[in-house]
Design an enzyme around this catalytic site. Structure first.
Site, short mmCIF file in Angstrom:
data_model
loop_
_atom_site.label_atom_id
_atom_site.label_comp_id
_atom_site.label_asym_id
_atom_site.label_seq_id
_atom_site.Cartn_x
_atom_site.Cartn_y
_atom_site.Cartn_z
N TYR A 100 2.54 9.77 -0.14
CA TYR A 100 3.65 8.95 1.04
C TYR A 100 4.56 9.56 0.41
CZ TYR A 100 -0.51 6.29 2.93
OH TYR A 100 -1.00 6.24 3.63
N ASP A 154 0.70 -1.09 -0.12
CA ASP A 154 0.17 -0.11 -0.03
C ASP A 154 1.09 0.98 -0.47
OD1 ASP A 154 -3.04 0.99 0.66
OD2 ASP A 154 -1.06 2.32 1.83
N HIS A 209 -7.73 9.52 -1.65
CA HIS A 209 -7.77 9.32 -0.46
C HIS A 209 -8.67 9.72 0.29
CE1 HIS A 209 -2.91 8.95 1.40
NE2 HIS A 209 -4.01 9.00 2.19
N LYS A 235 -3.51 5.47 -3.48
CA LYS A 235 -4.40 6.67 -3.50
C LYS A 235 -4.00 8.05 -4.42
CE LYS A 235 -3.66 4.86 0.92
NZ LYS A 235 -2.35 4.18 0.97
#
Length: 277
Positions: free
Chosen positions: A53, A48, A111, A78
């Site tokens: 990120y 994931d 997200h 996402k």
């Protein structure tokens, strides 16, 4: 050497997702590449990541280093709120797959709903188009509350997955019930809680002693026995191995209920009506 793999959960659009995977926030690209490579070697098959990120390139590098065929790794990513439009989703997908170095993703998620800009329904329609074209294998949401999901339902749209903050202190019973009623898989981010205090709960440590397991393994078994997909983050080889080794023991029904009784509500979790990126 490849070891145990997690059982698979059927998603409503035909894909299957492992019940346990690797979360990668907040690792950087280098840390992520190492963790992903090691995790895949241990038997993990779900990774994931997210645009926010900043480590999608690391995920792709780790997958390539593993030597596994692309089809054997379930990759979730996402996208952020700036792409919340029908056409914006395609641009987000193209940028994300470019960073990952792949041609498709297995699960694409919005997200955060960011209801203030009120464009997540259009974004989901854009994801549905990618699904129809075979560019993604499943589509879903992250951090959506019941009211956000209802907007999708009213438009004839249903996600495969809703990824939410979920652990024994935050059981999110209203959302879980809604998910089950619409055949939406529940996926837990921060499945072990935040800050470490959950794993010191006496109810959890007592079960860890009983089953000769770590507290984290007890909590992850609580998730997976209920059919929740859990994505704990770790870059430590020994912890990665421990987190995956939770499918050879079973909590009884009373023990699952005992852990669920740790629920404290939602006062201390991120409110998706107010927070989002």
């Amino acid at each position: 050497m490849t070891g145990q793999t997690a059982p698979l959960l059927d998603l409503r659009n035909g894909a299957t997702i492992p019940l346990l995977g690797l979360g990668t926030w907040p690792m950087d690209n280098a840390e992520t590449a190492d963790a992903v490579e090691h995790a895949l070697g241990l038997g993990y098959r779900l990774i994931d990541t997210a645009e926010n990120y900043g480590n999608e390139a690391g995920v792709g590098e780790g997958v390539r280093r593993s030597g596994l065929p692309r089809k054997d790794v379930f990759i979730t990513t996402k996208f952020n709120k700036e792409w919340h439009s029908y056409d914006g989703v395609r641009r987000a997908f193209e940028a994300g797959t470019g960073r990952l170095g792949v041609e498709y993703v297995d699960l694409l998620l919005i997200h955060w709903p960011n209801p203030g800009q009120d464009r997540y329904v259009d974004a989901f329609k854009g994801m549905a188009a990618l699904l129809e074209e075979g560019l993604v294998r499943a589509v879903g949401t992250s951090n959506f509350k019941p009211a956000h999901l209802q907007r999708l339902f009213d438009a004839g749209l249903v996600p495969d997955v809703n990824q939410i903050q979920l652990d024994p202190r935050h059981t999110r019973a209203d959302l879980v019930e809604l998910h089950r009623g619409h055949d939406i898989a529940t996926e837990a981010w921060s499945p072990l809680g935040r800050g470490g205090s959950l794993l010191r709960e006496p109810a959890i440590t007592a079960l860890a002693d009983k089953y000769n397991r770590t507290p984290a393994q007890i909590v992850l078994r609580w998730h997976t026995q209920q059919g929740f997909v859990a994505i704990p983050k770790s870059g430590r080889p020994e912890r990665l191995a421990e987190n995956l080794a939770v499918f050879d023991f079973t909590l009884d029904d009373a023990e699952v209920r005992q852990l669920s009784a740790l629920d404290t509500g939602v006062a201390d979790i991120y409110d998706a009506d107010e927070f989002g990126h």
